[in-house]
Design a protein around this motif. Structure first.
Motif, PDB file in Angstrom:
ATOM      1  N   ALA A  49      -0.517   8.392   8.298  1.00 16.47           N
ATOM      2  CA  ALA A  49      -1.126   8.380   7.226  1.00 16.47           C
ATOM      3  C   ALA A  49      -0.437   6.462   7.039  1.00 16.47           C
ATOM      4  CB  ALA A  49      -0.949   9.631   6.010  1.00 16.47           C
ATOM      5  N   SER A  50       0.790   7.115   6.754  1.00 19.88           N
ATOM      6  CA  SER A  50       1.419   6.232   6.019  1.00 19.88           C
ATOM      7  C   SER A  50       1.395   4.808   6.778  1.00 19.88           C
ATOM      8  CB  SER A  50       3.189   6.165   6.213  1.00 19.88           C
ATOM      9  OG  SER A  50       3.468   7.096   5.195  1.00 19.88           O
ATOM     10  N   SER A  81      -1.788  10.537   1.145  1.00 19.70           N
ATOM     11  CA  SER A  81      -1.561   9.194   1.562  1.00 19.70           C
ATOM     12  C   SER A  81      -1.339   8.386   1.970  1.00 19.70           C
ATOM     13  CB  SER A  81      -2.679   9.329  -0.442  1.00 19.70           C
ATOM     14  OG  SER A  81      -3.452   9.385  -0.714  1.00 19.70           O
ATOM     15  N   GLY A  82      -0.254   9.113   2.546  1.00 12.71           N
ATOM     16  CA  GLY A  82       0.505   8.355   3.402  1.00 12.71           C
ATOM     17  C   GLY A  82       2.219   7.866   2.681  1.00 12.71           C
ATOM     18  N   VAL A  83       1.541   7.725   0.916  1.00 15.02           N
ATOM     19  CA  VAL A  83       2.541   6.876  -0.324  1.00 15.02           C
ATOM     20  C   VAL A  83       3.899   7.450   0.252  1.00 15.02           C
ATOM     21  CG1 VAL A  83       2.467   6.154  -2.169  1.00 15.02           C
ATOM     22  CG2 VAL A  83       0.702   6.123  -1.028  1.00 15.02           C
ATOM     23  N   GLU A  84       4.611   6.190   0.151  1.00 13.46           N
ATOM     24  CA  GLU A  84       6.145   6.299   0.365  1.00 13.46           C
ATOM     25  C   GLU A  84       7.389   6.673  -1.105  1.00 13.46           C
ATOM     26  OE1 GLU A  84       7.454   4.845   3.573  1.00 13.46           O
ATOM     27  OE2 GLU A  84       5.993   5.335   4.937  1.00 13.46           O
ATOM     28  N   PHE A  85       6.820   6.222  -1.862  1.00 12.26           N
ATOM     29  CA  PHE A  85       7.227   5.612  -3.009  1.00 12.26           C
ATOM     30  C   PHE A  85       5.846   5.682  -4.216  1.00 12.26           C
ATOM     31  CE2 PHE A  85       9.869   3.323  -0.129  1.00 12.26           C
ATOM     32  CZ  PHE A  85      11.506   3.693  -0.194  1.00 12.26           C
ATOM     33  N   LEU A 135       1.422  12.076  -0.592  1.00 12.34           N
ATOM     34  CA  LEU A 135       2.156  12.509   0.786  1.00 12.34           C
ATOM     35  C   LEU A 135       0.893  12.846   0.976  1.00 12.34           C
ATOM     36  CD1 LEU A 135       5.041  14.873   0.022  1.00 12.34           C
ATOM     37  CD2 LEU A 135       4.854  12.951   1.421  1.00 12.34           C
ATOM     38  N   PRO A 191      -7.157   7.162   0.314  1.00 14.98           N
ATOM     39  CA  PRO A 191      -7.942   7.549   1.567  1.00 14.98           C
ATOM     40  C   PRO A 191      -8.418   9.197   1.457  1.00 14.98           C
ATOM     41  CG  PRO A 191      -5.086   6.989   2.221  1.00 14.98           C
ATOM     42  CD  PRO A 191      -5.346   7.366   0.481  1.00 14.98           C
ATOM     43  N   LEU A 225      -2.304   3.375   6.580  1.00 15.28           N
ATOM     44  CA  LEU A 225      -2.064   2.422   5.186  1.00 15.28           C
ATOM     45  C   LEU A 225      -2.368   1.084   6.108  1.00 15.28           C
ATOM     46  CD1 LEU A 225      -0.998   4.278   2.355  1.00 15.28           C
ATOM     47  CD2 LEU A 225      -2.739   3.392   2.098  1.00 15.28           C
ATOM     48  N   PRO A 275       0.849  -0.879   0.347  1.00 15.21           N
ATOM     49  CA  PRO A 275       0.260   0.370   0.307  1.00 15.21           C
ATOM     50  C   PRO A 275       0.559   1.038   0.248  1.00 15.21           C
ATOM     51  CG  PRO A 275      -0.500  -1.125   1.668  1.00 15.21           C
ATOM     52  CD  PRO A 275       0.464  -1.792   1.126  1.00 15.21           C
ATOM     53  N   LEU A 276       1.974   0.556   0.426  1.00 18.27           N
ATOM     54  CA  LEU A 276       3.246   2.350   0.847  1.00 18.27           C
ATOM     55  C   LEU A 276       3.996   2.754  -0.717  1.00 18.27           C
ATOM     56  CD1 LEU A 276       4.688   1.450   3.531  1.00 18.27           C
ATOM     57  CD2 LEU A 276       2.627   2.851   3.759  1.00 18.27           C
ATOM     58  N   ILE A 277       3.016   1.833  -2.031  1.00 18.09           N
ATOM     59  CA  ILE A 277       4.178   1.935  -3.174  1.00 18.09           C
ATOM     60  C   ILE A 277       2.974   2.256  -4.476  1.00 18.09           C
ATOM     61  CG2 ILE A 277       5.648   1.266  -4.728  1.00 18.09           C
ATOM     62  CD1 ILE A 277       6.767  -0.875  -2.072  1.00 18.09           C
ATOM     63  N   TRP A 278       2.855   3.460  -5.263  1.00 21.81           N
ATOM     64  CA  TRP A 278       1.866   3.248  -6.276  1.00 21.81           C
ATOM     65  C   TRP A 278       2.982   3.304  -7.388  1.00 21.81           C
ATOM     66  CZ3 TRP A 278      -1.009   8.375  -4.934  1.00 21.81           C
ATOM     67  CH2 TRP A 278      -1.971   7.826  -3.480  1.00 21.81           C
ATOM     68  N   TYR A 303     -10.707   9.624   9.161  1.00 19.74           N
ATOM     69  CA  TYR A 303      -9.930   9.463   7.987  1.00 19.74           C
ATOM     70  C   TYR A 303     -10.371   8.115   7.366  1.00 19.74           C
ATOM     71  CZ  TYR A 303      -5.578   9.754   5.363  1.00 19.74           C
ATOM     72  OH  TYR A 303      -4.723   8.925   4.623  1.00 19.74           O
TER      73      TYR A 303
END
Lengths: 227, 261
Positions: free
Chosen positions: B170-171, A135-139, A133, B107, B174, A97-100, B137
Motif C-alpha cells: 500500500a505505501s 491506505s499505506g500511510v506511515e505518519f 494502515l 485509496p 501511494l 502522500p505517506l503523511i496525514w 485498488y
C-alpha cells in the motif's frame, strides 16, 4: 461504535454530523475559547478544512449522536500545519502522500459506547491507524496545545514533538506519530477495544454487507501461480 | 529483499515523452507483478494545455498505451480497445471507482464499491470481456487547480491473496501513484515549464548529508532530531522533487542545482 465517515457521506447521518459540529463549537469556542474559532448561525463549528473532503473518525453514542471525533487530511493538499504552523517543523513544508494531518480532536466529558473519556483518545487513534494502515500511510502529524501532551502520555502514545511555540491561547506543539501494526495493536489494548468489533467504515460496511464481485469464472490466479 | 519501489527505480525508463509514459506504466506493472496498471487524469484543472501531439486518439508505448479523449488523459496496460471504449462511452460518468475516488482521498478496494445498478453491471461485463481482472485498488490523486487523477492496480486472484498484496504494497503504491501523476504533469508540461521545487533549508540540509553518504542515524544525531523526524523531512523533500526514493531525490536535487556536493 466508532465510525470512519468521509465528508461526502455526512449527509446520510445528519444527526451525527450536526452533533459533531455542535460539540466542536462547545469544546473549541465555549470551553477552550480559542480565538480563531468561528461558528455559524446554528452554533455549529465548521471551518475551511471541512470543505476539503476530509475523513472523520467519530465515536458515536447510544443515540447515534457524536461523542468524540478527529479529522484527517492528507498533507499533499492544504493543511493547517502548512498554512499556519510551518515554523513548528523547522520551516519544512511537510507534504507527502505517506503523511496525514490530524486536526479538530474533539473529546466528550462523558462515557459513550462503553468508551471512557480517558480511553477515548486512544480509541480514536486506534481507528485512525486502522484507516491509515489500509491506505499505506506511515505518519500522523498534528498541532495541539501543550496540555494534550499529558493526555497522550496517559494514553501511552505520546508523539515525538517536532517543535513548540507560544500563542495568545497557550503553548502549541507539533507532534509526530509513526503508524505501524504494532502501534495499532497497542492502541487497541489501551483503549480496551481489542477483540471488540467496534469499528465501522461508513457506508461501505453499513450498506453493502455482501459486496458484489466479478464473476468467478474470470478468476485466474497469477499471484498463486507466481508463488 | 529489495522493495518494489527500489526495483522500479533501477528499471526506470527515464520518461521524456508520452510514449515513454506508456513504457513506464509497463515497467510498473512488471515490477509489481500484476495484471494491469492504469492511470487516468479525470480532470486536469483549469487552463491546461498539453505539449504532445496528436491532440486526440491513441499513442502506443511498447505494450502500454496512452490515450486522450475530450480533455481526459490516460495511460495503461488495459487493451487499447478498452481504453477507447471507456473514452467513447464516457464511462468515467458511471464508473463506481471514479465516483468513489471523487468522494474521498482514501485509496479504494473495488470490493467496497456499489456495482449493483444496471449500467454498472453492463460496464463491468464489458470490462471483463476486455480482459480486466477481478481485483482492483484505486488511489485518488489531487493537485492544485482542481487536478484529479486515479491510479489503478488490477489483478486476478482471490480475496486473501489480494488483501495480503495490498497490505504489503500500500505505501509503495501511494508513492508510485503520485510519482506517475507528477511525471504526466512534467512530460506534458501541463502547467507550463516545470518550476523549481521549493525546499526549505532543513530539507536541503538533510538531503545533502544523505547524498554525501552519511547514514540516517548519523544525520539524525548531527542535526539533533529523531530518525522518524528525519524520515518525515526526507519524505517531504522526496515528494516535492517528484522522486521515487531518497537516492532518486538526491540525484534530482543535484541535477537541478538545489544542492551542491
Amino acid at each position: 461504535m466508532i465510525k470512519i465517515v468521509h465528508a461526502a457521506d455526512l449527509y446520510r447521518r445528519p444527526v451525527l454530523a450536526a452533533s459533531m459540529f455542535r460539540d466542536r463549537a462547545l469544546q473549541f469556542k465555549d470551553r477552550l475559547q480559542w480565538g480563531a474559532i468561528e461558528t455559524d448561525d446554528m452554533g455549529l463549528e465548521f471551518d475551511q478544512y471541512d470543505e476539503l473532503n476530509p475523513i472523520y473518525v467519530i465515536i458515536e453514542d447510544e443515540n447515534g449522536q457524536h461523542a468524540c471525533s478527529a479529522r484527517l487530511l492528507p498533507t499533499t493538499g492544504r493543511t493547517m500545519l502548512r498554512e499556519h504552523f510551518s515554523d513548528l517543523t523547522g520551516g519544512v513544508d511537510i507534504s507527502s502522500p505517506l503523511i496525514w494531518e490530524v486536526t479538530r480532536l474533539c473529546l466528550a466529558p462523558k462515557e459513550a459506547d462503553g468508551i471512557s473519556p480517558r480511553r477515548a483518545p486512544a480509541a480514536l487513534f486506534w481507528a485512525g491507524c486502522d484507516l491509515a494502515l489500509r491506505s499505506g500511510v506511515e505518519f500522523f502529524v498534528a498541532v495541539y496545545f501543550s496540555h494534550m501532551q499529558r493526555v497522550w502520555k496517559m494514553g501511552g502514545f505520546a508523539p515525538e514533538v517536532l517543535g513548540t511555540r507560544d500563542t495568545p491561547d497557550g503553548e502549541i506543539c507539533c507532534g509526530l506519530w509513526e503508524i505501524t501494526p504494532a502501534f495499532r495493536d497497542m492502541l487497541a489494548e489501551r483503549s480496551g477495544l481489542a477483540g471488540r468489533n467496534a469499528l465501522q467504515y461508513f457506508p461501505s460496511e453499513a450498506r453493502f454487507p455482501a459486496a458484489p464481485r466479478f464473476p468467478a469464472d474470470v478468476t485466474v490466479s497469477r499471484l498463486a501461480t507466481a508463488a | 529483499m529489495a522493495s518494489k519501489v527500489e526495483k522500479l527505480f533501477e528499471a526506470l525508463p527515464g520518461p521524456g515523452s508520452i510514449e515513454d509514459l506508456g513504457l513506464l506504466i509497463d515497467t510498473i506493472r512488471d515490477v509489481f507483478g500484476v495484471l494491469h496498471v492504469v492511470y487516468l487524469a479525470v480532470s486536469l484543472g483549469q487552463s491546461y494545455s498539453v505539449a504532445s501531439s496528436p491532440g486526440a486518439g491513441k499513442l502506443r508505448g511498447v505494450d502500454g498505451s496512452w490515450w486522450r479523449h475530450t480533455g481526459k488523459l490516460g495511460a495503461g496496460t488495459y487493451s487499447t480497445e478498452w481504453g477507447e471504449r471507456y473514452a467513447e462511452a464516457d464511462y468515467a460518468r458511471i464508473d463506481p471507482v471514479i465516483e468513489g475516488a471523487i468522494r474521498s482521498f482514501m485509496p479504494i478496494d473495488w470490493k467496497n464499491l456499489d456495482w449493483s445498478t444496471a449500467a454498472r453491471k453492463r460496464f463491468l461485463r464489458e470490462a471483463i470481456e476486455c480482459g480486466i481482472g477481478n481485483q482492483g485498488y484505486t488511489i485518488p490523486i489531487r493537485g492544485p487547480n482542481g487536478q484529479f487523477a486515479v491510479f489503478v492496480i488490477n489483478e486476478n486472484c482471490n480475496d486473501d491473496q489480494w488483501a495480503r498484496f495490498i497490505e504489503e504494497h500500500a505505501s509503495q503504491l501511494l508513492v508510485v501513484a503520485h510519482f506517475f501523476h507528477q511525471k504526466v504533469i512534467e512530460v506534458e508540461r501541463l502547467f507550463g515549464p516545470t518550476v523549481q521545487p521549493k525546499l526549505s533549508s532543513r530539507e536541503t540540509d538533510v538531503l545533502k548529508l544523505i547524498a554525501i553518504g552519511k547514514s540516517r542515524a548519523q544525520v539524525a544525531h548531527e542535526l539533533q532530531i529523531s530518525e522518524n523526524t528525519l524520515r518525515v523531512y526526507l519524505d517531504s523533500a522526496r515528494h516535492k522533487l517528484s522522486a521515487l526514493n531518497i537516492t532518486h531525490a538526491a540525484t534530482i536535487a543535484v541535477t537541478k542545482g538545489i544542492i551542491t556536493l
